[in-house]
Write a protein that holds these residues in place. Structure first.
Motif, PDB file in Angstrom:
ATOM      1  N   PHE A 162      56.502  36.661  63.516  1.00  0.00           N
ATOM      2  CA  PHE A 162      55.342  37.419  63.487  1.00  0.00           C
ATOM      3  C   PHE A 162      55.377  38.645  64.370  1.00  0.00           C
ATOM      4  O   PHE A 162      54.605  39.613  63.805  1.00  0.00           O
ATOM      5  N   VAL A 163      56.498  38.972  65.028  1.00  0.00           N
ATOM      6  CA  VAL A 163      56.474  40.128  65.790  1.00  0.00           C
ATOM      7  C   VAL A 163      56.729  41.506  64.981  1.00  0.00           C
ATOM      8  O   VAL A 163      56.295  42.532  65.223  1.00  0.00           O
ATOM      9  N   PRO A 164      57.444  41.244  63.843  1.00  0.00           N
ATOM     10  CA  PRO A 164      57.553  42.425  63.019  1.00  0.00           C
ATOM     11  C   PRO A 164      56.664  42.962  62.761  1.00  0.00           C
ATOM     12  O   PRO A 164      56.016  44.248  62.138  1.00  0.00           O
ATOM     13  N   PHE A 165      55.574  41.937  62.034  1.00  0.00           N
ATOM     14  CA  PHE A 165      54.278  42.442  61.435  1.00  0.00           C
ATOM     15  C   PHE A 165      53.305  43.137  62.588  1.00  0.00           C
ATOM     16  O   PHE A 165      52.411  44.007  62.334  1.00  0.00           O
ATOM     17  N   PHE A 166      53.481  42.298  63.692  1.00  0.00           N
ATOM     18  CA  PHE A 166      52.462  42.861  64.882  1.00  0.00           C
ATOM     19  C   PHE A 166      53.219  43.047  66.035  1.00  0.00           C
ATOM     20  O   PHE A 166      53.526  42.398  66.835  1.00  0.00           O
ATOM     21  N   LYS A 167      53.486  44.519  66.207  1.00  0.00           N
ATOM     22  CA  LYS A 167      54.506  44.978  67.302  1.00  0.00           C
ATOM     23  C   LYS A 167      53.775  44.652  68.630  1.00  0.00           C
ATOM     24  O   LYS A 167      54.620  44.458  69.597  1.00  0.00           O
ATOM     25  N   ASP A 168      52.812  44.555  68.559  1.00  0.00           N
ATOM     26  CA  ASP A 168      51.892  44.437  70.000  1.00  0.00           C
ATOM     27  C   ASP A 168      52.193  43.105  70.451  1.00  0.00           C
ATOM     28  O   ASP A 168      52.238  43.260  71.672  1.00  0.00           O
ATOM     29  N   LEU A 169      52.746  42.029  69.650  1.00  0.00           N
ATOM     30  CA  LEU A 169      53.275  40.603  70.132  1.00  0.00           C
ATOM     31  C   LEU A 169      54.297  40.941  71.507  1.00  0.00           C
ATOM     32  O   LEU A 169      54.565  40.304  72.366  1.00  0.00           O
ATOM     33  N   LYS A 170      55.360  42.036  71.255  1.00  0.00           N
ATOM     34  CA  LYS A 170      55.912  42.475  72.246  1.00  0.00           C
ATOM     35  C   LYS A 170      55.412  42.396  73.605  1.00  0.00           C
ATOM     36  O   LYS A 170      56.124  42.163  74.359  1.00  0.00           O
ATOM     37  N   GLU A 171      54.303  43.167  73.647  1.00  0.00           N
ATOM     38  CA  GLU A 171      53.503  43.092  74.927  1.00  0.00           C
ATOM     39  C   GLU A 171      52.673  41.884  75.340  1.00  0.00           C
ATOM     40  O   GLU A 171      52.576  41.428  76.386  1.00  0.00           O
ATOM     41  N   PRO A 251      62.783  37.348  53.826  1.00  0.00           N
ATOM     42  CA  PRO A 251      63.089  38.330  52.898  1.00  0.00           C
ATOM     43  C   PRO A 251      62.225  39.409  53.252  1.00  0.00           C
ATOM     44  O   PRO A 251      62.705  40.637  53.061  1.00  0.00           O
ATOM     45  N   VAL A 252      60.945  39.107  53.356  1.00  0.00           N
ATOM     46  CA  VAL A 252      59.846  40.152  53.663  1.00  0.00           C
ATOM     47  C   VAL A 252      60.228  41.167  54.922  1.00  0.00           C
ATOM     48  O   VAL A 252      60.022  42.348  55.055  1.00  0.00           O
ATOM     49  N   ILE A 253      60.744  40.311  55.890  1.00  0.00           N
ATOM     50  CA  ILE A 253      60.951  40.920  57.391  1.00  0.00           C
ATOM     51  C   ILE A 253      62.129  42.109  57.157  1.00  0.00           C
ATOM     52  O   ILE A 253      62.280  43.098  57.319  1.00  0.00           O
ATOM     53  N   LYS A 254      63.148  41.634  56.260  1.00  0.00           N
ATOM     54  CA  LYS A 254      64.213  42.534  55.943  1.00  0.00           C
ATOM     55  C   LYS A 254      63.915  43.711  55.598  1.00  0.00           C
ATOM     56  O   LYS A 254      64.422  44.887  55.647  1.00  0.00           O
TER      57      LYS A 254
ATOM     58  N   GLU B  18      48.929  48.947  52.966  1.00  0.00           N
ATOM     59  CA  GLU B  18      48.237  49.696  54.075  1.00  0.00           C
ATOM     60  C   GLU B  18      48.716  49.494  55.267  1.00  0.00           C
ATOM     61  O   GLU B  18      48.556  50.302  56.205  1.00  0.00           O
ATOM     62  N   ASN B  19      48.577  48.318  55.710  1.00  0.00           N
ATOM     63  CA  ASN B  19      49.149  47.669  57.105  1.00  0.00           C
ATOM     64  C   ASN B  19      49.714  46.578  56.852  1.00  0.00           C
ATOM     65  O   ASN B  19      49.871  45.803  55.788  1.00  0.00           O
ATOM     66  N   ASN B  20      50.493  45.953  57.864  1.00  0.00           N
ATOM     67  CA  ASN B  20      51.463  44.887  58.023  1.00  0.00           C
ATOM     68  C   ASN B  20      50.402  43.635  58.044  1.00  0.00           C
ATOM     69  O   ASN B  20      51.068  42.629  57.439  1.00  0.00           O
ATOM     70  N   LEU B  21      49.126  43.603  58.151  1.00  0.00           N
ATOM     71  CA  LEU B  21      48.331  42.407  57.933  1.00  0.00           C
ATOM     72  C   LEU B  21      48.129  42.115  56.524  1.00  0.00           C
ATOM     73  O   LEU B  21      48.427  41.038  56.338  1.00  0.00           O
ATOM     74  N   ASP B  22      48.151  42.961  55.803  1.00  0.00           N
ATOM     75  CA  ASP B  22      47.936  42.900  54.283  1.00  0.00           C
ATOM     76  C   ASP B  22      49.226  42.151  53.752  1.00  0.00           C
ATOM     77  O   ASP B  22      49.210  41.309  52.943  1.00  0.00           O
ATOM     78  N   ARG B  23      50.359  42.823  54.415  1.00  0.00           N
ATOM     79  CA  ARG B  23      51.869  42.253  54.209  1.00  0.00           C
ATOM     80  C   ARG B  23      51.682  40.943  54.400  1.00  0.00           C
ATOM     81  O   ARG B  23      52.319  40.115  53.629  1.00  0.00           O
ATOM     82  N   LEU B  24      51.347  40.467  55.590  1.00  0.00           N
ATOM     83  CA  LEU B  24      51.370  39.072  55.945  1.00  0.00           C
ATOM     84  C   LEU B  24      50.528  38.301  55.195  1.00  0.00           C
ATOM     85  O   LEU B  24      50.981  37.242  54.854  1.00  0.00           O
ATOM     86  N   LYS B  31      46.676  36.458  46.640  1.00  0.00           N
ATOM     87  CA  LYS B  31      46.162  37.613  46.300  1.00  0.00           C
ATOM     88  C   LYS B  31      46.954  38.930  46.514  1.00  0.00           C
ATOM     89  O   LYS B  31      47.705  38.862  47.214  1.00  0.00           O
ATOM     90  N   ILE B  32      46.863  39.866  45.614  1.00  0.00           N
ATOM     91  CA  ILE B  32      47.836  41.177  45.761  1.00  0.00           C
ATOM     92  C   ILE B  32      47.207  42.343  46.475  1.00  0.00           C
ATOM     93  O   ILE B  32      45.774  42.636  46.149  1.00  0.00           O
ATOM     94  N   TYR B  33      47.817  42.519  47.494  1.00  0.00           N
ATOM     95  CA  TYR B  33      47.365  43.780  48.134  1.00  0.00           C
ATOM     96  C   TYR B  33      48.107  44.963  48.229  1.00  0.00           C
ATOM     97  O   TYR B  33      47.895  46.038  48.851  1.00  0.00           O
ATOM     98  N   HIS B  34      49.132  44.825  47.488  1.00  0.00           N
ATOM     99  CA  HIS B  34      50.486  45.909  47.370  1.00  0.00           C
ATOM    100  C   HIS B  34      50.311  46.945  46.186  1.00  0.00           C
ATOM    101  O   HIS B  34      49.981  46.605  45.322  1.00  0.00           O
ATOM    102  N   LYS B  35      50.947  48.107  46.526  1.00  0.00           N
ATOM    103  CA  LYS B  35      51.348  48.882  45.537  1.00  0.00           C
ATOM    104  C   LYS B  35      52.998  48.923  45.210  1.00  0.00           C
ATOM    105  O   LYS B  35      53.536  48.604  46.439  1.00  0.00           O
ATOM    106  N   GLU B  36      53.483  49.212  44.116  1.00  0.00           N
ATOM    107  CA  GLU B  36      54.861  48.671  44.127  1.00  0.00           C
ATOM    108  C   GLU B  36      55.731  49.886  43.996  1.00  0.00           C
ATOM    109  O   GLU B  36      55.165  51.154  43.497  1.00  0.00           O
TER     110      GLU B  36
END
Lengths: 257, 402
Positions: A162-171, A251-254, B18-24, B31-36
């Motif tokens: 989860f860290v790559p998605f929420f960099k705040d986790l580092k802190e 795969p997403v993190i890459k 738009e942000n990493n939360l959507d990606r996660l 549900k689709i949150y992205h543009k390709e």
């Protein structure tokens, strides 16, 4: 798979070798740091602060209580934090070389477990020096230490994803570990908080292994197996969960590191 | 022939959020949150044993993404990649180096990372150090190295890891000429030992020199595949089209004159390449477009070709060719200079001028520096070194003792 495990071992070797490169004492630091920690707590708390527990009859009682908990916690939090930061710290490599992230994670596990063994050995050495009784029950240390390390490892892997998605986790992770440290009876004894915050003890998974070591050091007796069983089950669940999440998320993190 | 790498219908789509939360959220929900953004679409190719395959394309064509997919650093969205052996990628230099460690220790670190065993590294250590030509610097920490030295070390490790597939991305461009030649030689030798190379570069000359086959990547797709000659021509054509779109805006600061008549456009087109990248020895036409605002007679139209150092390589004008030009008010003209480009490889600019008589000193209507750029790459006919093509006749005879 086998290749990547071997890779983890050679990373671990490299890590141990390279860590103190260019320092005059070199690998001696692996022994020096825990020794200094033990020394500080025994001298300061036993001699200057005259802290005594009514749980054991020794002028070192408090130190005997404190040392295993501190050593275990320091290994636990270092391992967890280092595994959790793998994607951040190894981003440059993972972006350019086809090495699975788990090789780096496992190498952290190997290194930290080894260092934990060394420091615990020094802890036991301390008991021998002050002529405090030890028993065959001390052999149970190793499997429990391994279980503790695995628990920290799998928890670390899940956080790492989860860290790559929420960099705040580092802190956040170090702060969270700090808080966890203080709600766990390590520097104080359980009785001091149990009346007011029983859940900090009863539902604290870290206390299962911490109290195990404390009992072993103070009373030369391995007990608290219920807790260790719970720890084992939780670790197993975390292992499956982390494997599932790893496959799904890497795969997403890459794409984003 | 045996294939080393088989890539089939490879597609890589980057999802933009738009942000990493959507990606996660998308990892765990339907549900689709992205543009390709499609970086590679439907790419199929094989790499055979003893082959160097070159990839060219404009910036953003998807070359780097493709290399990363082949190296396994990224995962494809769909399609498959079959690798038959070790893949070593020189994607970016200095990868996997720890700058506090010495060069020697970094050979072990980097070697392990790209999949060599400790024993294997020990065996090859001396060869690697020798090839890198680092000498005694090998025992100095890497942070004292120049970028060229790091490159030499990285390349030496890569070549001695003896991969079945070696990916080289612009890496050779960093070293000096001596080391570049050494690398080229080493790559050719390795190729004989059943290695396959994938080579990406913007340096057309080295592509022609090294590659057996090229393909052109454009907007994520392979649009042309074939011999280096053919593919580079299509690439040049692509660049030419791109330049046309941009519509050369002639800048004020590098032009001066009375502006009684103006040069509105200068362009060079190779006969074969149809673009501004031309082989040495290829015929090319330089078009100078002129617009007159007054009736002027006795005008000279001139051009000068300069190399990248600003040195005049060749210049001529209509005066030297005894052509007198009369311009009529509000009329447009085009003056064409056709010539075989017998100059050496490199980048050149064209300067053009309108004036009277032999040179612009007496009266200059319009002078424009760097009106157009072009590149000479590769050779038509016999190769040569240097700036100009002389055409010597060579004879060799045995000398009889006197």
């Amino acid at each position: 798979m086998l290749r990547n495990l071997l890779l983890a071992f050679s990373f671990a070797k490299r890590d141990l070798k390279d860590r103190y490169v260019g320092m005059s004492f070199g690998e001696l630091w692996y022994v020096i740091s825990p020794l200094i920690m033990i020394f500080i707590y025994t001298v300061i708390f036993s001699n200057f602060m005259k802290m005594k527990l009514n749980i054991a009859q020794s002028q070192y009682a408090y130190s005997i209580y404190l040392v295993p908990g501190l050593l275990a916690w320091s290994s636990f939090s270092t391992l967890l934090n280092r595994v959790a930061m793998v994607f951040l710290e190894k981003a440059e490599l993972l972006k350019k070389i086809n090495v699975p992230a788990y090789s780096f994670m496992i190498s952290v596990l190997i290194v930290e477990f080894l260092l934990f063994c060394i420091s615990m050995l020094l802890g036991v050495g301390f008991l021998i020096i002050i002529d405090y009784p030890i028993s065959w029950d001390f052999l149970y240390l190793l499997p429990v230490m391994l279980l503790q390390s695995l628990f920290a490892f799998f928890l670390g892997v899940i956080l790492a994803l989860f860290v790559p998605f929420f960099k705040d986790l580092k802190e956040i992770i170090p702060v969270f570990l700090q808080l966890w440290f203080w709600i766990t009876p390590i520097v104080y004894v359980k009785e001091m908080i149990y009346d007011r915050f029983p859940y900090a003890v009863d539902y604290n998974i870290a206390y299962t292994f911490i109290s195990f070591y404390q009992n072993l050091f103070l009373h030369s007796e391995a007990k608290g197996w219920d807790g260790i069983l719970v720890l084992g089950i939780v670790t197993l669940i975390l292992a499956f969960l982390s494997a599932y999440l790893y496959k799904k998320m890497v795969p997403v993190i890459k794409d984003i590191i | 022939m045996k294939t080393l790498l088989e890539v089939r219908n490879l597609t890589k789509i980057f999802k933009i959020y738009e942000n990493n939360l959507d990606r996660l959220k998308e990892v765990f929900t339907k549900k689709i949150y992205h543009k390709e953004f499609v970086a590679n679409r439907n790419i199929t190719f094989f790499l055979y044993e003893r082959e160097t395959l070159g990839i060219i394309g404009l910036n953003g064509a998807g070359k780097s993404t493709l290399l990363k997919l082949i190296a396994g650093v990224l995962d494809p969205t769909s399609g498959e990649i079959v690798r038959k052996g070790r893949v070593t990628a020189l994607l970016e230099l200095g990868t996997g180096f720890n700058s506090e460690l010495t060069g020697r220790e970094n050979i072990f670190l980097n070697g392990t990372l790209i999949g060599m065993s400790e024993r294997e590294i020990k065996r090859k250590l001396q060869d690697i150090i020798e090839f890198s030509e680092l000498g005694e610097y090998i025992d100095e920490p890497i942070n004292t190295y120049s970028s060229g030295m790091k490159m030499r070390l990285a390349f030496s490790i890569a070549i001695y890891s003896e991969p079945e597939i070696l990916i080289v991305d612009e890496a050779l461009a960093v070293g000096d000429a001596h080391f570049q030649q050494k690398c080229t030689r080493a790559l050719r030798e390795r190729k004989k030992k059943a290695m396959g190379i994938i080579y990406v570069s913007h340096d057309l000359n080295s592509l022609k020199l090294l590659c057996d086959r090229l393909f052109l990547l454009h907007k994520g797709e392979i649009i042309k595949e074939g011999s280096p000659e053919e593919v580079i021509n299509s690439y040049n054509f692509l660049i030419a089209k791109l330049n046309e779109k941009e519509e050369k805006v002639i800048k004020k600061q590098n032009s001066f004159g009375t502006f009684d008549a103006k040069i509105t456009d200068v362009k060079i087109v190779g006969e074969d390449s149809k673009g501004s990248v031309i082989s040495s020895g290829e015929k090319a036409k330089i078009f100078v477009k002129i617009e007159a605002y007054k009736d002027i007679s006795g005008v000279t139209v001139g051009i000068a070709i300069r190399d990248k150092f600003g040195q005049d390589i060749f210049g001529t004008n209509t005066y030297y060719h005894d052509i007198l030009v009369d311009l009529k008010r509000d009329k447009k003209y085009v003056c064409v200079f056709e010539s075989v480009m017998n100059v050496g490889v490199g980048k050149y600019t064209i300067t053009s001028a309108l004036h009277t008589n032999e040179n612009h000193i007496e009266k200059c209507f319009h002078w424009i520096d760097n009106a157009c750029e072009f590149e000479i790459a590769g050779f038509k006919g016999k190769p040569f070194v240097g700036l100009c093509r002389l055409e010597p006749k060579i004879e060799i005879k045995e000398l009889k003792d006197e």
